[in-house]
Design a protein around this motif. Structure first.
Motif, PDB file in Angstrom:
ATOM      1  N   GLY A 144       9.479   7.034  10.052  1.00  0.00           N
ATOM      2  CA  GLY A 144       8.151   6.518   9.738  1.00  0.00           C
ATOM      3  C   GLY A 144       7.131   7.637   9.828  1.00  0.00           C
ATOM      4  O   GLY A 144       7.282   8.690   9.216  1.00  0.00           O
ATOM      5  N   ALA A 145       6.086   7.422  10.624  1.00  0.00           N
ATOM      6  CA  ALA A 145       5.028   8.417  10.737  1.00  0.00           C
ATOM      7  C   ALA A 145       4.792   8.745  12.200  1.00  0.00           C
ATOM      8  O   ALA A 145       4.865   7.877  13.066  1.00  0.00           O
ATOM      9  N   GLY A 146       4.491  10.008  12.454  1.00  0.00           N
ATOM     10  CA  GLY A 146       4.254  10.460  13.810  1.00  0.00           C
ATOM     11  C   GLY A 146       4.824  11.849  14.004  1.00  0.00           C
ATOM     12  O   GLY A 146       5.542  12.383  13.155  1.00  0.00           O
ATOM     13  N   PHE A 181       8.800   3.039  16.424  1.00  0.00           N
ATOM     14  CA  PHE A 181       9.988   2.202  16.521  1.00  0.00           C
ATOM     15  C   PHE A 181       9.630   0.743  16.809  1.00  0.00           C
ATOM     16  O   PHE A 181      10.144  -0.181  16.166  1.00  0.00           O
ATOM     17  N   LEU A 182       8.756   0.521  17.761  1.00  0.00           N
ATOM     18  CA  LEU A 182       8.479  -0.858  18.166  1.00  0.00           C
ATOM     19  C   LEU A 182       7.570  -1.602  17.204  1.00  0.00           C
ATOM     20  O   LEU A 182       7.336  -2.800  17.384  1.00  0.00           O
ATOM     21  N   MET A 183       7.061  -0.939  16.180  1.00  0.00           N
ATOM     22  CA  MET A 183       6.303  -1.677  15.179  1.00  0.00           C
ATOM     23  C   MET A 183       7.196  -2.566  14.326  1.00  0.00           C
ATOM     24  O   MET A 183       6.759  -3.606  13.848  1.00  0.00           O
ATOM     25  N   ASN A 184       8.440  -2.131  14.095  1.00  0.00           N
ATOM     26  CA  ASN A 184       9.387  -2.980  13.370  1.00  0.00           C
ATOM     27  C   ASN A 184      10.793  -2.886  13.955  1.00  0.00           C
ATOM     28  O   ASN A 184      11.778  -3.140  13.258  1.00  0.00           O
ATOM     29  N   GLY A 185      10.885  -2.557  15.236  1.00  0.00           N
ATOM     30  CA  GLY A 185      12.180  -2.437  15.873  1.00  0.00           C
ATOM     31  C   GLY A 185      12.941  -3.743  15.934  1.00  0.00           C
ATOM     32  O   GLY A 185      14.172  -3.744  16.071  1.00  0.00           O
ATOM     33  N   HIS A 242       0.831  -1.210   0.000  1.00  0.00           N
ATOM     34  CA  HIS A 242       0.000   0.000   0.000  1.00  0.00           C
ATOM     35  C   HIS A 242       0.862   1.254   0.000  1.00  0.00           C
ATOM     36  O   HIS A 242       0.570   2.235  -0.710  1.00  0.00           O
ATOM     37  N   THR A 243       1.939   1.238   0.780  1.00  0.00           N
ATOM     38  CA  THR A 243       2.835   2.389   0.823  1.00  0.00           C
ATOM     39  C   THR A 243       3.498   2.615  -0.531  1.00  0.00           C
ATOM     40  O   THR A 243       3.571   3.751  -1.018  1.00  0.00           O
ATOM     41  N   ALA A 244       3.991   1.542  -1.146  1.00  0.00           N
ATOM     42  CA  ALA A 244       4.631   1.675  -2.461  1.00  0.00           C
ATOM     43  C   ALA A 244       3.650   2.197  -3.500  1.00  0.00           C
ATOM     44  O   ALA A 244       4.026   2.972  -4.390  1.00  0.00           O
ATOM     45  N   ALA A 278       2.569   5.617   6.784  1.00  0.00           N
ATOM     46  CA  ALA A 278       2.637   4.300   7.418  1.00  0.00           C
ATOM     47  C   ALA A 278       3.640   4.311   8.558  1.00  0.00           C
ATOM     48  O   ALA A 278       4.795   4.689   8.377  1.00  0.00           O
ATOM     49  N   MET A 279       3.215   3.879   9.730  1.00  0.00           N
ATOM     50  CA  MET A 279       4.139   3.753  10.839  1.00  0.00           C
ATOM     51  C   MET A 279       4.997   2.496  10.660  1.00  0.00           C
ATOM     52  O   MET A 279       4.629   1.564   9.950  1.00  0.00           O
TER      53      MET A 279
END
Length: 552
Positions: A393-395, A449-453, A93-95, A420-421
């Protein structure tokens, strides 16, 4: 004799896919392994293509997207059926919304099991058809090379985007017959016709307040520099689309024409430029929701739109559409003879307003219990190399680097334009692998960070080196800010309980350090950078701070 006979056997479809990726210039494949594409993994065993094993399919997808953003070649991710595809969906979706080339291979159930609710069965086209440029399933093993070649070409051509390829596990092991890797398809670089360029030049000559907005992919140091030089010569301000800030160089001495960016976190003067311009030239950047402040600005301005594909995503008026690659058009535009009479006072005011906006406000006192992100960005602007790659990311944490960190080289920003976060850390891993000689810094919120940390483990495993700044304010600050405006005194569903991020990083074999005071940041950053490891600096931010000072 046995080895000779083996070399004469036809490639399996899975091995032919790998051979075609090699011909296309692919250098890395990111993914989480699955039993549904074992034959492709076997082909990668002896391939010069590096297989980067990630800890989550979302991380794999974001790494592939980052590679596509940084190189112009589609980044490649491989995931398994059902759950794996679901996890990778965010990157597709991001791409798609970001117009970034990407290929997602998805392992599928055997062909005879279709329609029987087999283990992890799902409808590939049903899931991805409206968020990818194309979805194709490889049912004919002899078509493996053609499908890959056409998909790579489609992902790169016109408006770039993702292509999803389904790989039934039984088809992959079948012989591909006499098929061999194909020569990559030529990618046309559409340039404007002489008549189109003459019409554009005429519009510029008639305008008093022309405005250029840059975006999209494919910008180089040469095209970016030539555009800002030409625009400054003719008193034409240049804005960047949301998170396309690295398309043109930001000149620290104000000698260029770059005057800021549009979208979330934009300055008030950037919005005024949209309102006051009498001609808008959009180079690679359709006037969409974010660029136009929610479809409210610039919609009725005389508009020239330059895109290599169609006008998808554009809203409002179009007076001239040029189906061309925007950076290529720049070279023709700056060489074209023209007598322009733009408003030099308007242009100078825009440059002065941008200079004020990007200058950090002075703080009267130092808070020893928290880190001031504005001051941190000032340190980074001094410390980072000119071609450093910045990811996030996002935020709300992204507002600071977007405002204060200059970009002087192309392919120096990877951030999701669709909001996208979780993209910042995977993007930093990919950036370090793509450009091992360049500095990479990721600015991450504690939630983002912790979504894909966990991809810090991937960084350690593959020798990627970057510095991640984890901004810890204990909440999803963007949503909390909306709550404070709409439901004052009633925060709900936005609080975070965080670990010790520095200790967490050290447990992975990375560098980790907590920074509780602004005055300690510069030395901590230098230690993290000198470690040669993936590094996490845990920055304790005042939870009441939501953004930099008011926009200029």
């Amino acid at each position: 004799m046995a080895n000779a006979e083996a070399s004469e056997r036809p490639l399996s479809a899975g091995h032919l896919i790998v051979a075609q990726l090699e011909r296309e210039g692919v250098r890395r494949v990111y993914g989480v392994p699955g039993e549904s594409f074992l034959d492709v993994l076997d082909g990668l065993h002896d391939s010069p293509i590096s297989t980067v094993v990630t800890r989550h399919e979302g991380g794999a997808g974001f790494m592939a997207l980052a590679e596509g953003r940084l190189t112009g070649l589609p980044g490649v991710a491989m995931v398994t059926r059902g759950p794996g595809a679901a996890n990778a969906f965010i990157a597709v979706h991001t791409a798609y919304q970001d117009a970034t080339p990407m290929i997602l291979f998805v392992g599928l159930i055997p062909v005879p099991d279709r329609g029987r609710e087999a283990f992890q069965e799902f409808d590939l086209a049903g899931w991805f058809a409206d968020t990818a440029k194309k979805v194709v399933t490889l049912d004919d093993p002899t078509a493996a090379a053609r499908v890959v070649s056409e998909s790579v070409h489609l992902a790169r051509s016109g408006r770039p985007g993702p292509v999803v390829i389904g790989l039934p596990e039984d088809v992959l092991t079948r012989p591909a017959g006499p098929s061999q890797p194909l020569r990559p398809l030529a990618l046309p670089g559409p340039r404007p016709a002489a008549t189109e360029l003459a019409e554009l030049t005429g519009r510029l000559e008639r305008a008093r307040r022309p405005l250029v907005v840059v975006g999209g992919e494919g910008w180089t140091a040469h095209t970016g520099r030539e555009l800002t030089r030409w625009a400054a010569q003719h008193s034409i301000p240049v804005l960047a689309d949301f998170r396309a800030y690295d398309a043109v160089p930001h000149d620290p001495d104000d000698s260029g024409a770059y005057v800021g960016s549009l979208g979330y976190g934009r300055a008030d003067h950037a919005a005024r430029l949209l309102d006051e311009a009498d001609l808008m030239v959009l180079l690679g950047a359709p006037r969409g929701d974010v660029l136009s402040d929610g479809y409210t600005r610039g919609l009725e301005t005389e508009t020239v739109l330059v895109l290599p594909g169609d006008a998808r995503g554009h809203c409002g008026r179009i007076d001239q559409f040029i189906p061309a690659h925007a950076p290529a058009l720049v070279l023709d535009l700056v060489a074209a003879p023209a007598v322009l009479d733009a408003d030099a006072v308007w242009f100078k005011a825009a440059r002065m307003a941008h200079a004020r906006f990007r200058t950090p406000a002075t703080r009267p006192a130092v808070d020893d219990a928290h880190v001031d992100l504005t001051a941190v960005m000032g340190v980074l602007a001094q410390e980072l190399t000119e071609d450093a790659v910045v990811t996030y990311g996002a935020g709300n944490h992204a507002l600071w680097p977007a405002r204060y960190l200059p970009h002087r080289a192309p392919a120096s920003l990877v951030a999701p334009r669709n909001g996208a976060m979780g993209m910042g850390i995977p993007a930093a891993v990919a950036a370090s692998l793509v450009f091992p000689g360049r500095e990479v810094v990721s600015v991450a919120g504690d939630g983002c960070f912790l979504m894909n940390g966990q991809e810090l483990a991937t960084a350690v495993g593959y020798g990627a080196a970057f510095v991640a700044l984890v901004v810890d304010n204990g909440c999803y600050a963007t949503i909390r800010e909306h709550q404070e405006a709409a439901y004052p005194g009633r925060p709900s569903g936005t609080r975070l309980t965080n670990p010790d991020f520095a200790a967490w990083a050290r447990s992975y074999g990375a560098y980790g350090e907590t920074v509780a005071s602004t005055r300690d940041f510069r030395a901590a950053f230098r230690r993290a950078r000198a470690s040669g490891l993936p590094a996490v600096l845990h920055l304790l931010q005042d939870p009441s701070v939501r953004a930099p000072s008011a926009a200029g």
